[in-house]
Design an enzyme around this catalytic site. Structure first.
Site, PDB file in Angstrom:
ATOM      1  N   GLY A  47       0.808  -1.219   0.000  1.00  0.00           N
ATOM      2  CA  GLY A  47       0.000   0.000   0.000  1.00  0.00           C
ATOM      3  C   GLY A  47       0.840   1.267   0.000  1.00  0.00           C
ATOM      4  O   GLY A  47       1.981   1.282   0.445  1.00  0.00           O
ATOM      5  N   ARG A  98       1.044  -5.921  -4.620  1.00  0.00           N
ATOM      6  CA  ARG A  98       1.037  -6.720  -3.396  1.00  0.00           C
ATOM      7  C   ARG A  98       1.524  -8.156  -3.599  1.00  0.00           C
ATOM      8  O   ARG A  98       1.416  -8.995  -2.707  1.00  0.00           O
ATOM      9  CB  ARG A  98      -0.383  -6.733  -2.795  1.00  0.00           C
ATOM     10  CG  ARG A  98      -0.804  -5.379  -2.265  1.00  0.00           C
ATOM     11  CD  ARG A  98      -2.090  -5.464  -1.461  1.00  0.00           C
ATOM     12  NE  ARG A  98      -2.503  -4.140  -1.032  1.00  0.00           N
ATOM     13  CZ  ARG A  98      -2.073  -3.537   0.091  1.00  0.00           C
ATOM     14  NH1 ARG A  98      -1.218  -4.147   0.876  1.00  0.00           N
ATOM     15  NH2 ARG A  98      -2.490  -2.326   0.400  1.00  0.00           N
ATOM     16  N   ASP A 132       5.872  -7.382   5.817  1.00  0.00           N
ATOM     17  CA  ASP A 132       5.975  -8.530   4.924  1.00  0.00           C
ATOM     18  C   ASP A 132       7.046  -8.316   3.864  1.00  0.00           C
ATOM     19  O   ASP A 132       7.842  -9.211   3.583  1.00  0.00           O
ATOM     20  CB  ASP A 132       4.633  -8.761   4.208  1.00  0.00           C
ATOM     21  CG  ASP A 132       3.690  -9.614   5.046  1.00  0.00           C
ATOM     22  OD1 ASP A 132       4.121 -10.103   6.102  1.00  0.00           O
ATOM     23  OD2 ASP A 132       2.527  -9.764   4.635  1.00  0.00           O
ATOM     24  N   LYS A 164       8.295   1.273   5.239  1.00  0.00           N
ATOM     25  CA  LYS A 164       7.156   2.004   4.703  1.00  0.00           C
ATOM     26  C   LYS A 164       5.858   1.485   5.242  1.00  0.00           C
ATOM     27  O   LYS A 164       5.635   0.272   5.193  1.00  0.00           O
ATOM     28  CB  LYS A 164       7.145   1.868   3.179  1.00  0.00           C
ATOM     29  CG  LYS A 164       5.916   2.434   2.503  1.00  0.00           C
ATOM     30  CD  LYS A 164       5.216   1.423   1.593  1.00  0.00           C
ATOM     31  CE  LYS A 164       4.549   0.320   2.394  1.00  0.00           C
ATOM     32  NZ  LYS A 164       3.662  -0.532   1.611  1.00  0.00           N
ATOM     33  N   THR A 165       5.002   2.261   5.770  1.00  0.00           N
ATOM     34  CA  THR A 165       3.577   1.988   5.999  1.00  0.00           C
ATOM     35  C   THR A 165       2.958   3.127   6.794  1.00  0.00           C
ATOM     36  O   THR A 165       3.503   3.547   7.814  1.00  0.00           O
ATOM     37  CB  THR A 165       3.313   0.653   6.735  1.00  0.00           C
ATOM     38  OG1 THR A 165       1.948   0.659   7.168  1.00  0.00           O
ATOM     39  CG2 THR A 165       4.190   0.450   7.954  1.00  0.00           C
ATOM     40  N   ASP A 188       0.515   2.788   8.499  1.00  0.00           N
ATOM     41  CA  ASP A 188      -0.028   2.210   9.725  1.00  0.00           C
ATOM     42  C   ASP A 188       0.900   2.383  10.922  1.00  0.00           C
ATOM     43  O   ASP A 188       0.462   2.236  12.060  1.00  0.00           O
ATOM     44  CB  ASP A 188      -0.313   0.712   9.538  1.00  0.00           C
ATOM     45  CG  ASP A 188      -1.397   0.472   8.506  1.00  0.00           C
ATOM     46  OD1 ASP A 188      -2.019   1.453   8.061  1.00  0.00           O
ATOM     47  OD2 ASP A 188      -1.618  -0.695   8.147  1.00  0.00           O
TER      48      ASP A 188
END
Lengths: 568, 568
Positions: A106, A170, A201, A227-228, A230
Site C-alpha cells: 500500500g 502486493r 511482509d 514504509k507503511t 499504519d
C-alpha cells in the site's frame, strides 16, 4: 537537471511511447505541487561529507533466535551499522553501481523521496551508476519489468505523494519458482543491489532475498526501507515507518474539522473509522492530535479481553454522561481493525465460516443451533444489517469478509439500541444521532509533510550508502528524529533482528513482528491519562491543513515525540 | 484588543459561568489557528473611507412579481443599493446602534468573519453600539437567547471555521406565534437591526421579518447574508455564497489525493459522493479543480430525463473503454442529491410511500403488483441492499428516507452487475473494484480560505453599513470578486428581487429560487467540453491542501472565475 515548466506547470507531454506506467509526466501540476518539487531536502550532516561504516555488536532476533538462525544462516547475527564521519572516502569513488528498487504494498506519502534519495546518492557518490525501478511492485522483479530512472524521470516526483512513478503491487516472492525468477532478473540486469521499500511482509521478503542471493554467491545485496502509514513497522533503531506522519496529519485535519462541526451543530455523534487494520497507531496518534471524546484502541480491547458489548457500553456510558450536561454530540475514533481485536468476534466468524462451508443456512434460522452459546448470543446482539453482511458477503474462499464490515456503522446501531433501553429505564434523556466516516485512501497519497519528505530522502540516501558499502540484509535506519535533520543518525539494522517465527502449515515462517500500540508506552499512557478529561469536557484540537511553511510545518507526530521521550 | 495568548495558544479558561454555548474560549488552539487569527483582513477600498449609498432603479422579482408584491407590500420593488465613495460621512457618526445577528442552518466556513465584519463596522463607524448574537439559530431569536458580542468574545473566532461562536440551528420563524416571539425579542432588546446569515430559506425568512417589522412600524431593519457551501444561493449581484470556496478546496484536496491513489494502485474505481443535495455546484467545481474520469451533474440528468439505467450505462461505457486501454481504475464524482434529479426514482419513491402507508408489505412480494410497470422495473433493477433500505428505513412520517440512500454504493453495485453482463457478452475483459467515499462534514467547518475570510468580512462590514444607512430587506452583496479586494464592490440587493412563489397547501409561498447548475453557463460548458478527454486519458489534477500563504493561496473557485468571464 529540472525539466522546464511552462507557467502553469504543464509538463511537456511525453509521447516517446516508452510504455511507462506513469501518467505523471503528462500531468498538469497544481501550484502547491510545483512549489513542493523544489522544496529543499536537507541531509543529515553525516551524509554530507566523507563517512565510514561502523558495525555494532552482533544481533539476535525479536523471538526464537534459533529458528531465525536456521532460516537465515547467512544473514542471522549481522551487526547493525552506523554511518560516522570519516576523513576520507571509504568506498571506491569510481565504483559504478547497478541498483534496482521496488515499491511494495500500500501507498505511503514519501515513497518517491526514498527513490530520489537513492538516486541522489548514486549521483553524488557513485557517478555513472544505473538505477532501475521495477514496475508494479514485486511482480515487476519477477517479470523483469522495469524502467531506468534518470533525473528527468525522477525529478517531477520529488516531494510528491503517491507511488505512481513506478507503481506498487502486493505480490510476494514466495515460491522456489518465484525466487528463481527474481534471481534471473537480478542476474540479467547485473544488479549490485536491490532496495525493497515496503512494510513488514515486504521487508521479511527482502531478507529472504538477501539470504537467497548470498547463499548462491550472487553479488546482489538487498536493503529494506520501512514504509507503511499504519506505523506498525518500527523498533528501537527504526523509530517510525514513513507515511505515518503525513497520513495522520491529513486525518487529523479532517477530524478537527468534524469536531468543530460537532460543536457548532450540537446534535451529531461522529463515528470516525481510521485506516490501520493490524495496529491502532493511527487512531492513537489522531487522538493525541485532536482530543476526541472517545477513542477505542484495539490493543487495549484485546488486552482487557473486552466484548463488543463492553465496547458498546463504554461508548454509551460516555454518551449518557455527556447528555446529562446537555452535550448531545461528540467525536469517536475507531481503528479499522477493531473487530479483529475482539476474541468473541473472531470466534463467531470462525464458526460462521465453518457453517457456511458445510451446512445449509435455512431461512427459519435452524442453522443457528450450530453456533456455540456465546457466539449465538453475540450474533443476536449484532444489528440486523451486520448479521446479513456476515451471512451474505463472502470472499472467493467462501469466508466472511471481515474487512467489509463497517465497524463505525455497526457501533452506531448498537449504541442506538442500548441508548433506547436506557431511555426506557429512565437513565438517559438525551438525543442521539450518529454520523459515520471512514478516513483512509485520502491520506495514503497526500503530499508528504516536511518530516516525511526529509525522512524518506535520508532513508533512500542511506540505503544507497549501505549498498555502496557492501551491506546486505539490513533495513535503512534513520534515528535521533526529534533533533534537527543535521543531527539525525543514519545506518542499517539487521532485518533478522526484527524477526520472529510463526508456525504456518506445520512450518516455521519468519515474520517481522508488527509493532503494536504498547499499553505501557508513553503515547498510550498520555492518552489514557487524558481521555476522561476529553470524554466529558470538550478539549477538541483542530490542527488545520498541512502547511509546508510557517507555523506547524515542522512538527513531528505526537507518537514519535512521546516515544522519543519528549513532552508532546 | 486581543486577549493574550500563552505560547501554545491556550486561551485562559473562562469560568465566569456565563452559560455560553461556545467551547472555543476554553480551547487550546493549533499553531495554524493562532496564526490565522491575526491574518490580515483587507477591506474593499470603498469601505475604508467615507461612503454614501446610491440606490439603483426599482426591482422586480425572479418570478411572479404580482404575487411577490402582494406578499411583501412594503419590501417589493426596493432598489438595489451600492456603496460609493463620498466626501463626508453620510450617516450620523454618533448614532449608536443595537444590532442582533443570527447564524441559520448548516455551517459554512467564514461565518465567524461575517460577525467580525459587522462588529468591526460598528466599532469603526458607530462606536458605542451593541451587538447581540442570538444563540442556536432562529430559535435564539424566538426564545430571546443571546450573548453580547464584545471584542474579547469575538476575537478568538476571527478567520476560524465553524459556527460555534453562537452556534446555529434549523428552526424557522413561520407561524404568527413565532413572528410574535421575534417581535417581542427585538422590542425587548430595542434592536435597530438584525442580520440573518443563512441560505435561501433563511434569507426568505429575513425578508418576511423585514416586511413584518416594517408593516408594524417597528424600527428593526433586517439584512441578509448569503451563506451555504452548496453554492446555490447566488444571482447577478450576489456572485457566490460564502463557504463554497473553502468546502470545495477541502474536497478537491481529498479527491486529488484519491486520484493519485487510484493511479498508483491501478485497481480501484473510487466513487466519491459530494455534499450538495439540491444543486450540483460542489460536484461541478470539484470536477473543474481535479479532472475526474466521470462526473455526474444532477441538473444534466434531470434536463435530459435520464434514468438510473442511463446513468449506470454511461459509467459502464467509460469503464469498458478504459479497460480496453488497461486502465482498470478511475475516479467518479457524484452529487449527494443525484437521486432527486431522476424522475423515475421520484415516482417510485412516491408509490412506495403510498404503499407503505396503506398496504401490507408481504414477504412473498405480492405488494409489488401495486407498483406501476415502470416503477416495478426500476425496483427490480435496484441492488438488493437498496431495495431493503427503501422498504425498511422510514422517517417518523413513515416515508422512505431518500437522504439515507448511499448513492455511491448503489451505483457501484449497479455498475458491477452491468459489467458482469458485458463480461458474459464478451464486450468487457477488465477488473472492477469500487471504493465508496462521502465527503461532506469535513468540509463545512474547515478554516476559511483567504477568499472566504475576506469575502465574509466584507459581507459583514457591508451589512453593518446597510443597517447604519437605514436599509432593510436587502441581502449584503459584494461583487467584482475576480479583481483584487480593494476593487470589490459593496452594496445590498432587494431580497424580493431574488424571489418567486411556490404553491403550497393552496397558498402562495415566497421562495428564493435555488440557483441550479446552468447547463448553458460557462462552468458547465467548460466541463462538458473537457469531460471526454478526462474520461479516457487521465488528466488528474491534485490541488493539495489549502495553503494560506504562498502558491495557490489566493486562487478563487473555478466556478466563480468562469461565471465572471475569466478563463479558468
Amino acid at each position: 537537471m529540472a525539466p522546464s515548466f511552462v507557467s502553469n506547470g504543464n509538463f511537456a507531454a511525453d509521447s516517446s511511447g516508452s510504455g511507462t506506467v506513469t501518467g505523471r509526466r503528462t500531468s498538469v501540476y497544481s501550484e502547491i505541487q510545483i512549489n513542493r518539487i523544489d522544496h529543499d531536502l536537507p541531509l543529515p550532516s553525516v551524509l554530507k561529507k566523507h563517512f565510514k561504516i561502523v558495525d555494532g555488536p552482533g544481533s539476535s532476533a525479536a523471538g526464537n533466535p534459533d529458528e531465525i538462525a536456521k532460516l537465515f544462516p547467512n544473514m542471522f547475527g549481522q551487526p547493525s551499522s552506523k554511518l560516522v564521519p570519516s576523513d576520507s572516502n571509504t568506498v571506491v569513488p569510481d565504483h559504478k553501481l547497478k541498483i534496482g528498487l521496488v515499491l511494495s504494498g500500500g501507498q505511503a506519502p514519501g515513497g518517491h523521496n526514498v527513490i530520489s534519495g537513492i538516486f541522489d546518492y548514486l549521483q553524488d557518490r557513485a557517478k555513472g551508476s544505473t538505477l532501475y525501478g521495477f514496475k508494479g511492485g514485486p511482480a515487476g522483479i519477477m517479470k523483469c519489468k522495469y524502467v531506468v530512472l534518470d533525473s528527468d524521470f525522477i525529478y517531477p516526483y520529488r516531494n510528491q505523494g503517491g507511488f505512481d512513478m513506478i507503481c506498487s503491487g502486493r505480490d510476494k516472492i514466495e515460491t522456489p519458482e518465484q525466487f528463481k525468477q527474481a534471481e534471473e532478473t537480478v542476474k540479467k540486469l547485473d544488479l549490485d543491489g536491490l532496495v525493497v521499500i515496503g512494510g513488514d511482509d515486504s521487508n521479511t521478503n527482502a531478507c529472504l532475498l538477501a539470504e537467497n542471493f548470498r547463499s548462491k554467491n550472487m553479488k546482489t545485496h538487498v536493503i529494506g526501507c520501512p514504509k507503511t502509514i499504519d506505523g506498525d513497522l518500527k523498533c528501537k533503531e527504526v523509530p517510525i515507518s514513513f507515511g505515518f506522519d503525513t497520513a495522520c496529519k491529513i486525518y487529523s485535519e479532517m477530524i478537527g474539522n468534524v469536531m468543530i462541526d460537532a460543536r457548532s451543530t450540537g446534535k451529531y455523534y461522529h463515528f470516525v473509522r481510521l485506516m490501520g487494520r493490524a495496529a491502532s497507531h493511527i487512531t492513537l496518534e489522531c487522538a493525541l492530535q485532536t482530543h476526541p471524546n472517545i477513542t477505542i484502541i484495539g490493543e487495549e480491547v484485546a488486552a482487557k479481553k473486552l466484548t463488543l458489548k463492553d465496547v458498546t457500553d463504554y461508548i454509551v456510558d460516555v454518551v449518557v454522561k455527556r447528555a446529562a450536561v446537555n452535550y448531545n454530540y461528540g467525536v469517536i475514533l475507531i481503528p479499522e481493525g477493531l473487530i479483529d481485536f475482539i476474541p468473541e468476534v473472531q470466534q463467531l466468524i470462525a464458526e460462521l465460516n465453518e457453517i457456511l462451508a458445510h451446512d445449509i443456512v435455512d431461512e427459519g434460522g435452524l442453522w443457528k443451533k450450530k453456533l456455540t452459546d456465546q457466539s449465538l448470543k453475540l450474533f443476536e446482539f449484532l444489528p440486523k444489517a451486520i448479521q446479513e453482511q456476515l451471512m451474505l458477503e463472502r470472499d472467493p474462499h467462501g469466508n466472511v469478509q471481515v474487512a467489509k464490515i463497517e465497524t463505525e456503522k455497526m457501533l452506531i446501531q448498537m449504541v442506538e439500541t442500548e441508548l433506547e433501553k436506557r431511555k426506557q429505564e429512565g437513565t438517559y434523556r438525551g438525543e442521539f444521532k450518529g454520523q459515520s466516516h471512514f478516513f483512509g485512501y485520502e491520506g495514503r497519497c497526500g503530499l508528504p509533510t516536511n518530516f516525511d519528505a526529509m525522512y524518506c530522502y535520508a532513508l533512500g540516501y542511506g540505503a544507497g550508502a549501505l549498498l555502496h558499502s557492501g551491506k546486505t540484509g539490513l533495513i535503512s535506519s534513520v534515528g535521533n528524529l526529534s533533533a534537527p535533520v543535521e543531527e539525525w543518525t543514519v545506518g542499517g539494522t539487521a532485518l533478522t533482528a526484527l524477526m520472529d517465527v510463526e508456525r504456518r502449515h506445520g512450518k516455521f515462517k519468519p515474520v517481522i513482528k508488527k509493532a503494536m500500540v504498547e499499553l505501557e508506552g508513553a503515547p498510550f499512557k498520555k492518552f489514557a491519562f487524558l481521555r476522561d478529561e476529553w470524554a466529558l469536557n470538550n478539549r477538541y484540537f483542530s490542527p488545520g491543513p498541512i502547511q509546508f511553511s510557517g507555523p506547524g510545518s515542522d512538527a513531528i507526530s505526537r507518537t514519535l515525540l512521546l516515544e522519543l521521550g519528549a513532552q508532546a
